[in-house]
Design an enzyme around this catalytic site. Sequence first.
Site, PDB file in Angstrom:
ATOM      1  N   ASP A 253     -25.298  -4.204 -44.808  1.00 64.21           N
ATOM      2  CA  ASP A 253     -23.976  -3.913 -44.248  1.00 64.21           C
ATOM      3  C   ASP A 253     -23.144  -3.370 -45.413  1.00 64.21           C
ATOM      4  O   ASP A 253     -23.087  -4.006 -46.476  1.00 64.21           O
ATOM      5  CB  ASP A 253     -23.425  -5.245 -43.695  1.00 64.21           C
ATOM      6  CG  ASP A 253     -22.077  -5.122 -43.009  1.00 64.21           C
ATOM      7  OD1 ASP A 253     -21.543  -4.015 -42.910  1.00 64.21           O
ATOM      8  OD2 ASP A 253     -21.560  -6.173 -42.584  1.00 64.21           O
TER       9      ASP A 253
ATOM     10  N   GLU B 102     -17.362  -8.144 -48.953  1.00 62.19           N
ATOM     11  CA  GLU B 102     -16.489  -7.052 -48.532  1.00 62.19           C
ATOM     12  C   GLU B 102     -15.007  -7.327 -48.721  1.00 62.19           C
ATOM     13  O   GLU B 102     -14.316  -7.715 -47.792  1.00 62.19           O
ATOM     14  CB  GLU B 102     -16.766  -6.648 -47.083  1.00 62.19           C
ATOM     15  CG  GLU B 102     -16.798  -7.754 -46.062  1.00 62.19           C
ATOM     16  CD  GLU B 102     -17.175  -7.224 -44.664  1.00 62.19           C
ATOM     17  OE1 GLU B 102     -16.609  -6.205 -44.252  1.00 62.19           O
ATOM     18  OE2 GLU B 102     -18.032  -7.835 -44.023  1.00 62.19           O
TER      19      GLU B 102
ATOM     20  N   ASP C 265     -17.820   2.221 -42.412  1.00 57.88           N
ATOM     21  CA  ASP C 265     -18.591   0.983 -42.526  1.00 57.88           C
ATOM     22  C   ASP C 265     -19.866   1.175 -41.719  1.00 57.88           C
ATOM     23  O   ASP C 265     -19.816   1.506 -40.539  1.00 57.88           O
ATOM     24  CB  ASP C 265     -17.736  -0.178 -41.971  1.00 57.88           C
ATOM     25  CG  ASP C 265     -18.306  -1.540 -42.314  1.00 57.88           C
ATOM     26  OD1 ASP C 265     -19.543  -1.696 -42.333  1.00 57.88           O
ATOM     27  OD2 ASP C 265     -17.503  -2.475 -42.532  1.00 57.88           O
TER      28      ASP C 265
ATOM     29  N   GLU D  56     -17.791  -2.564 -49.561  1.00 59.03           N
ATOM     30  CA  GLU D  56     -18.779  -3.551 -49.094  1.00 59.03           C
ATOM     31  C   GLU D  56     -20.189  -3.187 -49.528  1.00 59.03           C
ATOM     32  O   GLU D  56     -20.594  -2.021 -49.457  1.00 59.03           O
ATOM     33  CB  GLU D  56     -18.751  -3.656 -47.565  1.00 59.03           C
ATOM     34  CG  GLU D  56     -19.744  -4.687 -47.016  1.00 59.03           C
ATOM     35  CD  GLU D  56     -19.641  -4.902 -45.508  1.00 59.03           C
ATOM     36  OE1 GLU D  56     -19.190  -3.994 -44.800  1.00 59.03           O
ATOM     37  OE2 GLU D  56     -20.043  -6.000 -45.052  1.00 59.03           O
TER      38      GLU D  56
ATOM     39  N   HIS E 207     -19.889 -12.216 -45.368  1.00 64.29           N
ATOM     40  CA  HIS E 207     -20.635 -13.119 -44.485  1.00 64.29           C
ATOM     41  C   HIS E 207     -22.102 -13.173 -44.863  1.00 64.29           C
ATOM     42  O   HIS E 207     -22.666 -12.211 -45.369  1.00 64.29           O
ATOM     43  CB  HIS E 207     -20.481 -12.651 -43.034  1.00 64.29           C
ATOM     44  CG  HIS E 207     -20.696 -11.175 -42.847  1.00 64.29           C
ATOM     45  ND1 HIS E 207     -21.893 -10.637 -42.474  1.00 64.29           N
ATOM     46  CD2 HIS E 207     -19.864 -10.110 -43.054  1.00 64.29           C
ATOM     47  CE1 HIS E 207     -21.782  -9.310 -42.432  1.00 64.29           C
ATOM     48  NE2 HIS E 207     -20.562  -8.959 -42.786  1.00 64.29           N
TER      49      HIS E 207
ATOM     50  N   HIS F 183     -23.658 -12.073 -38.663  1.00 64.11           N
ATOM     51  CA  HIS F 183     -22.716 -13.078 -39.177  1.00 64.11           C
ATOM     52  C   HIS F 183     -23.347 -14.450 -38.966  1.00 64.11           C
ATOM     53  O   HIS F 183     -23.227 -15.038 -37.898  1.00 64.11           O
ATOM     54  CB  HIS F 183     -21.359 -12.992 -38.466  1.00 64.11           C
ATOM     55  CG  HIS F 183     -20.580 -11.769 -38.863  1.00 64.11           C
ATOM     56  ND1 HIS F 183     -19.473 -11.828 -39.666  1.00 64.11           N
ATOM     57  CD2 HIS F 183     -20.770 -10.469 -38.581  1.00 64.11           C
ATOM     58  CE1 HIS F 183     -19.001 -10.600 -39.857  1.00 64.11           C
ATOM     59  NE2 HIS F 183     -19.774  -9.761 -39.203  1.00 64.11           N
TER      60      HIS F 183
HETATM   61 MN    MN Z   1     -19.711  -6.967 -43.078  1.00 60.95          MN
HETATM   62 MN    MN Z   2     -19.474  -3.789 -42.727  1.00 62.08          MN
END
Ligand code: MN
Ligand code: MN
Length: 291
Positions: free
Chosen positions: A88, A181, A77, A277, A148, A156
């Site tokens: 992200d 995600e 990630d 994601e 998010h 976030h």
């Molecule tokens: Mn994330």
């Molecule tokens: Mn992530």
Amino acid sequence: MSDIASITSKVKKRAEELTKPGASLLELATELENYIVEQGARPAFPINISIGEIAAHYTPSSDETTKIGEKDLVKVDFGIELDGLISDNAVTFDFSGEHGNLVEAAEAALATALSTIKAGTTIKEVSKAIQDEIKGRGLKPIANLTGHKIEGHILHAGVSLPNVAVNDSYVFKEGDIFAVEPFVTTADAAGQVVDTDRVEIYSFVMKPNLRMRESRILLNYIEENYGTLPFAERWIEKKVPSKLLLLASLKELLRTHAIQAYPVLREANGKPVAQAEKTVVVEKDGVTTLV
Ligand code: MN
Ligand code: MN
């Protein structure tokens, strides 16, 4: 937008080249973090490399010797920050050949979500679409890990996009940026993650009165360099003269709520977890993907 998207694509490709059995977690994380910097961007958070039943928030420590195993299920990630924009992203590698269904379900749920989101759709509709895609394959979404909203430097930004159906009437608006995600586990799993005792990732919260000089120096460094974005212990440990002082400072910073901890999360029943994601910009008729 195109810049951050092309850098994200390059980092994803690099992650695909470097993630393999025998690779050292510490080398993989630092190589990817350095590669992001070489592209003129910076990591929005430490590279997370979470294996098997570990779902998220695992990043190697500076003395870590762990290597990827021959049959590991590995989630990488990564976050890219460029000119106040954040993307992200995560990708899962199944070296066992046994968890292809989990990886495919996570990717399919992500694709379904991205084809559902446009200006005017609601979190209620998208969360149900993600859940249906995963359950329709006889698998289980992780209920307490969510996508998010992202706003500027805020990773976030207060709106969550769950992977289980929720009755949230939030309406997606043109220009909204969301990380989507899905996390998928097996049908006999708890479908929940729990904290472990291990913490390697933290983020700045506020500036209280601090007794230790090292804590004050460390907190100034953290705020100046990372703002409220997450950082790894291995990124800051050289700023304090000894390991003992580092641990004492971190303890004071946590006790006074100057920083918050992100414990490593594992599936409550110890079952394997896959994740996909991407970050998207909501448009009138669909989404633009930042990758
Ligand atoms: Mn994330
Ligand atoms: Mn992530």
